[in-house]
Design a protein around this motif. Structure first.
Motif, mmCIF file in Angstrom:
data_model
loop_
_atom_site.group_PDB
_atom_site.id
_atom_site.type_symbol
_atom_site.label_atom_id
_atom_site.label_comp_id
_atom_site.label_asym_id
_atom_site.label_seq_id
_atom_site.Cartn_x
_atom_site.Cartn_y
_atom_site.Cartn_z
ATOM 1 N N UNK A 13 -34.756 19.455 -55.260
ATOM 2 C CA UNK A 13 -33.596 18.559 -55.180
ATOM 3 C C UNK A 13 -33.013 17.539 -55.896
ATOM 4 N N UNK A 14 -34.113 17.171 -56.750
ATOM 5 C CA UNK A 14 -33.490 15.925 -57.389
ATOM 6 C C UNK A 14 -32.212 16.028 -58.101
ATOM 7 N N UNK A 15 -31.686 17.296 -58.305
ATOM 8 C CA UNK A 15 -30.028 17.391 -58.960
ATOM 9 C C UNK A 15 -29.099 17.231 -57.982
ATOM 10 N N UNK A 16 -29.471 17.197 -56.792
ATOM 11 C CA UNK A 16 -28.077 17.127 -55.804
ATOM 12 C C UNK A 16 -27.529 15.525 -55.953
ATOM 13 N N UNK A 17 -26.335 15.555 -55.764
ATOM 14 C CA UNK A 17 -25.577 14.349 -55.702
ATOM 15 C C UNK A 17 -25.702 13.587 -54.362
#
Length: 134
Positions: A13-17
């Motif tokens: 989930x670290x790529x989610x804005x």
């Protein structure tokens, strides 16, 4: 209403804005206090959320559905006067100058009202005189 929370992101989930989605979908302002986020690693974000109470609750529910762990970050920084050696290392990392050295006595002073609990001082203290009270 304001609420300070700690978000722990799974690797996927670290790529989610996240802050964009909070603003766009829930009308929530997010003030990032501290962030440790890198690709393919668990991420941590301490953020102060501001908005309508119902929208805050909906936003937190949405974060949890996304697999993001949400916990309260309403603690305080505690300085143990008995352990502190007044070296001043913590003053160099304090973004709000809540921690300063008195220019006359060279003793550490802590202005709790200025502290945003970013916790940058905690790992900096060589004698572990600074901790959080969560």
């Amino acid at each position: 209403m304001k609420k300070r929370v700690k978000l722990i992101f799974p690797k996927r989930s670290v790529h989610m804005p996240i802050t964009y989605r909070l603003a766009k979908d829930f009308n929530i302002a997010a003030n990032i206090i501290r962030a440790q986020v890198a690709p393919n690693q668990v991420g941590t974000l301490v953020v102060e959320l501001s908005g309508d109470i119902d929208q805050l609750n909906d936003a937190i529910d949405w974060l949890e559905v996304q697999g993001i762990e949400v916990s309260s970050a309403s603690g305080e920084i505690v300085v143990d006067e008995d352990l502190c050696v007044h070296c001043g290392l913590c003053t160099g990392v304090c973004p709000t100058r809540a921690l300063t050295l008195d220019p006359e006595t060279y003793r550490l002073t802590f202005a709790r009202s200025r502290c945003i609990v970013c916790e940058q001082c905690v790992p900096t203290c060589p004698v572990q005189a600074i901790s959080t009270n969560l």
